[in-house]
Design a protein around this motif. Structure first.
Motif: not given
Length: 855
Positions: A447-461
Motif C-alpha cells: 500500500g505504498r504510493p509509488t513514483t516510477i522513473v522508467p529507463f526502458f522496456g515495460d517500465q513506462p507502462f
C-alpha cells in the motif's frame, strides 16, 4: 482474441475484395524501413498509422462491432473446459496426475528471476522436478531457494547497461561505434545455446540426468519455442509486460501517431502496434536465432513467421500482474491468463543497527532505488536525489544498487546495500524506483504510493498504470529527472489521497494469489490425454514403442526398466512428442508467393557465391593470426631467457613443447591452411547449390499454395490443409488437393453463378460467373501443380529428417540416460511394471479397453 493465423484467415474469408489485395510482404519490408527511423530518445517506436505497413496490417484484423461477439470468439480458443475444471481440483489438493521435469528459462535482472523462483517452489509442491535456467550470477540465489540451477551464460549487468543506452529496438550511433551490438548478438547466441543445453544436460552440481518434459519461459529468453519444437514438449510463456496483440491498449514500446485520413481507429491501432514492434525486434535478432536453429537441426523460420510465432502457434501465455491494476482484455483467448503478481515468502531479515536507528530517529522516510539498472553518471544522479529529498523536506533511504549510488553524506539520507524489498517497503512511507514489474508489485502490495522513473522496456507502462490508479504521479523518464520534478513527486506521494489510493489497490491485490493461479494455468494447458505413460501413468510419456499392432507410450523410467529386462529393444522405440509445432511459410497469393520464394532462393545463392571467395580469405587470416601468436609466444620466451640466435631459439623446443608441437602439427602448416581454405570454399559452393536446388521445391510450392489461397481474397472459404511432415503426408495432401481442386474448380463454373444470382440478382449472377471462371483456373491449377509440389515437399522433409538426425540422437541418448538412472534408483515394484506391460500389449493386440490404475 483470434490468433494471427486465424485472424488473417477470417478476414480474408469475410472482408477482402480483389481490389484490396495487399502485397503483404512488400508492405512489411517497406514499412519496416519507415519505422526504423521512428525510434524516439526514450526508446519507444513512433507507430505511424498512416504508413503502408499499418494500413496493410489493419486489413487483417476482424472488425467486431459487437463486444459480446468479440468476447465469445476469444473464449472459444483455449484449453477444453474439462482441463480447466481438472486444474481447479488439482490446485485444491496440490496434486497433478503427471510429475514433470520442468525447465524455467529466464533472461533478465534479479527482479525478473525472483518471481520465477516463487513459481518454481509452487510447482515443486505438486511433485514436479524444477530447474531454473538463467544467468550464472544467480546460481547462489537459485540454490538457496531449493531449486535446481543451470547456467545459460550472459551477463545481466551488461544487458542492463545496454538497455539503458538503447532503451528501444534500434541502437544509437554511440553503441554502433562502440561495438555494443556485436557484443549483444554474441551474448544472445551464448544464451540460446545455454537454454538448449538446459533442456537436456545433467545437473551441473549433482550430475543427475535431466531432460525437460515441459518448458516455462519469459519471452526475452528467445530460445523457448525453438527448444520446445526440437523436443516436442509443451511450452508456456509467462511475462510481466503485454506481449500479445490486443485492442485494449498499445504495445508498451509503441507511441501511436494517427494520420489525418483517419483510416485506422484507436482499437485497431492498438492491435497493429504489437505486430510492428514484433517485426522490428525480429529484424534485429532473426538471423542469430536462425543460425542457432540450424545447429539443433531445425529449419530457418521464414521472415514472415518469426515475429508472430507465439500467436500463430497458440502458445499459452500467463501475464504476471494484478487484474486489479490491469484487467485481462476481452479479446485475449482463454489460453492467455492474467493471474496476479508473483510474490515469494518474505525472507528473514535483520536490519543493521545503522538502518534500524535511522528508521526510529525521525519521520518515516521514503525509499529510492533503481536496483539492477546501470546508470551512466551515478554521481550526478546521487546529487539530484539528495537535493530533491531536501527540497521536499523529507527523509530517504537510498539503495546503492548496481550503479553504486552514494558517496555523499547527509543527515536526512541513508545509503544502503542489499535489503529485501518486502522488508524495507513495509517500513517506509512511499517508494521511488525504476518501475520493474516485481518492484512495482511489491510497493503496491504494501500500500505504498509509488513514483516510477522508467529507463526502458515495460517500465513506462507500469508508471502509467500506477498513475491511472491514483497511487502515484505520472512517471518521470530518467533522462528528464531533475530536482524540481522529483521533489514534486515526493510531495504528491506523501499526500493522504495518494496513500488512500495505494491502500485501495493493496486491498484488491490481497485477494489474489498470482503464483498459485499461474501454476493452475500451466496445468490447464497441458495435453493430459497424450502426456501420460501407458505403464506408469504418473510419469510423462517420452517414447513410442511399436511392435506390430502394439503401440505403447512409455516414460523414461518405464523404458529403462523394460530395456534392462529385455522386454523391448531400442530399435522399436521412437521419440514421442506431446506437443508438435509446425512452422510453415504461409502464402497469401501466387504473385507475392513466387516473388518472395524467388527472392529467398536468390539471396541464398548470392550468399553461397560470396562464401566461395570470402570464407577462404577469412580462414587464411585466422590461420595467419594463430601462427603469429605462436611466434610471439616463442619470442617472449626467448627474450625472457636472453636467447638471441636461431640455434638458441630451437633449443627452446624441449622447454616449450606445446608451442612447437602446435607449429609442427598438421593443422598449422601451409598445406593445412590451403586445405582449410579449400574446405571453406567448398562449403560456400554447397550453400549455393543447396539454395539453387531448394528453389525447385519452394517456387512450385509457393505457386500451388498461392493459387489455393486465391479464393479467400474475394470471400470464398478455403479449408486448411494438413501439415506436411514426411513423404506419406505429402502424398496424401497432394492427392486430396488434386481431387478437391479439380472437382470444385469445375463445379464452381455452375455453382458460383447460381449463388450470385440467388443473392444478388443479375449483377450477382454476372459476378458469380467471373468468380466461377477464376475458381476453375486457380483451383484446377493448384490441384495439378500440387500433384508434384506437395509430394516433393514431403520427400524433402523425409530426407531432411533422415540426414538431420544429430539432435534427435542427442535427445534420445539423454532420455535413455535418465531412464537408466531412474531404473537403477526406483522404489517401484519392477514385477508390477513388467506385468502391466504384458497386459497392455495384449490389450493392444485384441483391441479391448484396458482400465489403468494409478499406483
Amino acid at each position: 482474441m483470434m490468433s494471427k493465423r486465424d485472424t488473417i484467415r477470417k478476414v480474408e474469408e469475410d472482408t477482402l475484395a480483389p481490389n484490396h489485395l495487399p502485397s503483404y510482404e512488400t508492405a512489411i519490408y517497406e514499412g519496416l524501413h519507415q519505422h526504423r527511423d521512428s525510434v524516439r530518445n526514450d526508446g519507444r517506436v513512433d507507430v505511424k498509422l498512416d504508413s503502408r505497413l499499418a494500413k496493410t496490417l489493419s486489413q487483417f484484423i476482424p472488425d467486431y462491432t459487437d463486444i459480446p461477439q468479440l468476447a465469445q470468439a476469444a473464449a472459444a480458443q483455449g484449453p477444453p473446459p474439462e482441463y480447466v475444471e481438472a486444474a481447479e481440483r488439482y490446485a485444491e489438493s496440490k496434486t497433478f496426475p503427471v510429475k514433470l521435469n520442468i525447465v524455467i528459462q529466464v533472461v533478465g535482472s534479479r527482479g525478473d528471476v525472483q518471481p520465477f523462483i516463487a513459481l518454481g517452489n509452487e510447482l515443486q509442491t505438486y511433485g514436479h522436478r524444477v530447474r531454473l535456467a538463467t544467468h550464472d550470477v544467480f546460481e547462489d540465489f537459485v540454490h538457496k531457494s531449493n531449486l535446481e540451477f543451470y547456467p545459460i551464460g550472459g551477463d545481466p549487468s551488461e544487458l542492463m547497461a545496454y538497455m539503458v543506452k538503447n532503451p528501444g529496438l534500434i541502437p544509437n550511433l554511440k553503441s554502433l561505434k562502440g561495438g555494443d551490438i556485436q557484443k549483444k548478438r554474441k551474448m544472445v547466441k551464448e544464451m540460446l545455446e545455454g537454454c538448449w543445453r538446459s533442456c537436456i544436460e545433467p545437473d551441473p552440481q549433482t550430475g543427475k540426468p535431466f531432460v525437460a518434459d515441459a518448458i516455462i519461459a519469459n519471452p526475452p529468453s528467445f530460445a523457448h519455442v525453438h527448444c520446445a519444437q526440437a523436443l516436442g514438449v509443451p511450452l508456456h510463456l509467462m511475462f510481466t509486460m503485454p506481449w500479445s496483440s490486443t485492442r485494449a491498449f498499445p504495445h508498451p514500446l509503441a507511441n501511436l501517431k494517427f494520420g489525418d485520413d483517419g483510416v485506422v481507429d484507436r482499437m485497431t491501432a492498438n492491435f497493429v502496434s504489437y505486430s510492428i514492434v514484433e517485426w522490428l525486434t525480429w529484424q534485429g535478432l532473426g538471423d542469430v536465432i536462425n543460425d542457432w536453429r540450424r545447429t539443433i537441426d531445425l529449419e530457418e523460420v521464414p521472415f514472415s513467421e518469426g515475429p508472430v510465432l507465439a500467436e500463430s502457434q497458440k502458445i499459452p501465455f500467463t501475464y504476471c500482474w494484478s487484474p486489479a491494476l490491469v484487467p485481462k482484455p476481452i479479446d485475449w483467448p482463454a489460453y492467455i491468463d492474467v493471474c496476479g503478481f508473483f510474490f515469494r515468502q518474505p525472507p528473514q531479515y535483520t536490519p543493521s543497527p545503522e538502518l534500524a536507528n535511522f528508521l526510529k530517529n525521525g519521520p518515516t522516510p521514503i525509499y529510492i532505488g533503481f536496483g539492477s539498472i546501470v546508470i551512466d553518471n551515478p554521481d550526478e544522479m546521487t546529487t539530484i536525489l539528495i537535493e530533491a529529498v531536501r527540497s521536499a523536506g523529507a527523509r530517504a533511504i537510498i539503495s546503492k544498487g548496481w550503479s553504486n549510488l552514494g558517496g555523499v553524506e547527509s543527515d536526512d539520507v541513508l545509503f544502503i546495500g542489499d535489503c529485501p524489498h518486502e522488508w524495507i517497503f513495509a517500513n517506509v512511507a512511499a517508494v521511488f524506483h525504476h518501475g520493474g514489474a516485481g518492484t512495482t508489485a511489491c510497493g503496491l502490495r504494501y500500500g505504498r504510493p509509488t513514483t516510477i522513473v522508467p529507463f526502458f522496456g515495460d517500465q513506462p507502462f507500469w508508471g502509467d498504470m500506477v498513475a491511472l490508479a491514483g497511487a502515484g504521479p505520472k512517471p518521470i523518464p530518467h533522462k528528464q529527472l531533475n530536482v524540481q520534478n522529483l521533489a514534486d513527486a515526493i510531495r504528491f506521494c506523501l499526500t493522504p489521497e495518494a496513500a488512500a489510493a495505494a491502500r485501495e489497490v493493496a486491498a484488491r491485490m490481497e485477494t489474489e494469489n498470482g503464483v498459485a493461479t499461474a501454476a493452475k494455468s500451466f496445468h490447464a494447458n497441458l495435453p493430459l490425454e497424450i502426456l501420460q505413460c501407458d505403464i506408469l501413468p504418473d510419469q510423462p510419456a517420452v517414447w513410442q514403442f511399436r511392435r506390430g499392432k502394439v503401440h505403447i507410450k512409455l516414460s523414461k523410467q518405464a523404458a529403462g526398466l523394460l530395456l534392462n529386462h529385455l522386454k523391448i529393444g531400442q530399435k522399436s522405440m521412437s521419440l514421442h512428442e506431446t506437443r508438435t509445432y509446425i512452422i510453415e511459410n504461409r502464402r497469401w497469393d501466387p504473385v507475392t508467393g513466387i516473388v518472395s520464394s524467388a527472392m529467398s532462393a536468390g539471396m541464398g545463392m548470392a550468399r553461397g557465391a560470396t562464401d566461395i571467395v570470402v570464407k577462404p580469405i577469412q580462414v587464411y587470416h585466422q590461420q595467419s593470426k594463430m601462427k603469429s601468436a605462436d611466434i610471439d609466444d616463442v619470442m617472449r620466451s626467448s627474450t625472457s631467457s636472453n636467447l638471441q640466435t636461431p640455434s638458441q631459439l630451437l633449443s627452446l623446443a624441449p622447454a616449450h613443447p606445446d608451442t612447437f608441437e602446435r607449429r609442427k602439427s598438421p593443422g598449422r602448416g601451409c598445406g593445412s591452411t590451403t586445405g582449410a581454405a579449400m574446405k571453406a570454399s567448398a562449403s560456400g559452393l554447397g550453400t549455393f547449390f543447396k539454395a539453387y536446388g531448394k528453389s525447385y521445391l519452394d517456387v512450385p510450392m509457393a505457386i500451388t499454395e498461392g493459387l489455393r489461397a486465391t479464393p479467400k481474397l474475394y470471400g470464398d472459404k478455403v479449408e486448411d490443409r494438413a501439415p506436411i511432415t514426411d513423404w506419406k503426408s505429402g502424398a496424401m495432401v497432394g492427392g486430396k488437393n488434386f481431387v478437391i481442386g479439380i472437382g470444385e474448380g469445375f463445379a464452381d463454373l455452375f455453382y458460383q453463378p447460381y449463388k450470385g444470382g440467388r443473392d444478388g440478382g443479375a449483377a450477382g449472377a454476372a459476378l458469380g460467373a467471373g468468380k466461377g471462371v477464376l475458381n476453375m483456373v486457380t483451383k484446377t491449377a493448384s490441384g495439378a501443380l500440387g500433384i508434384f509440389a506437395y509430394p516433393a515437399q514431403g520427400v524433402y522433409q523425409s530426407i531432411r529428417t533422415a540426414v538431420k538426425s544429430k539432435t534427435r540422437h542427442s535427445i534420445a541418448a539423454a532420455r535413455q540416460a535418465e531412464g537408466e538412472y531412474l531404473a537403477c534408483n526406483t522404489s517401484i515394484n519392477i514385477e508390477t511394471v513388467l506385468q502391466r506391460f504384458d497386459e497392455t500389449c495384449r490389450v493392444n493386440e485384441t483391441g479391448k479397453i484396458w482400465e489403468r490404475n494409478f499406483f
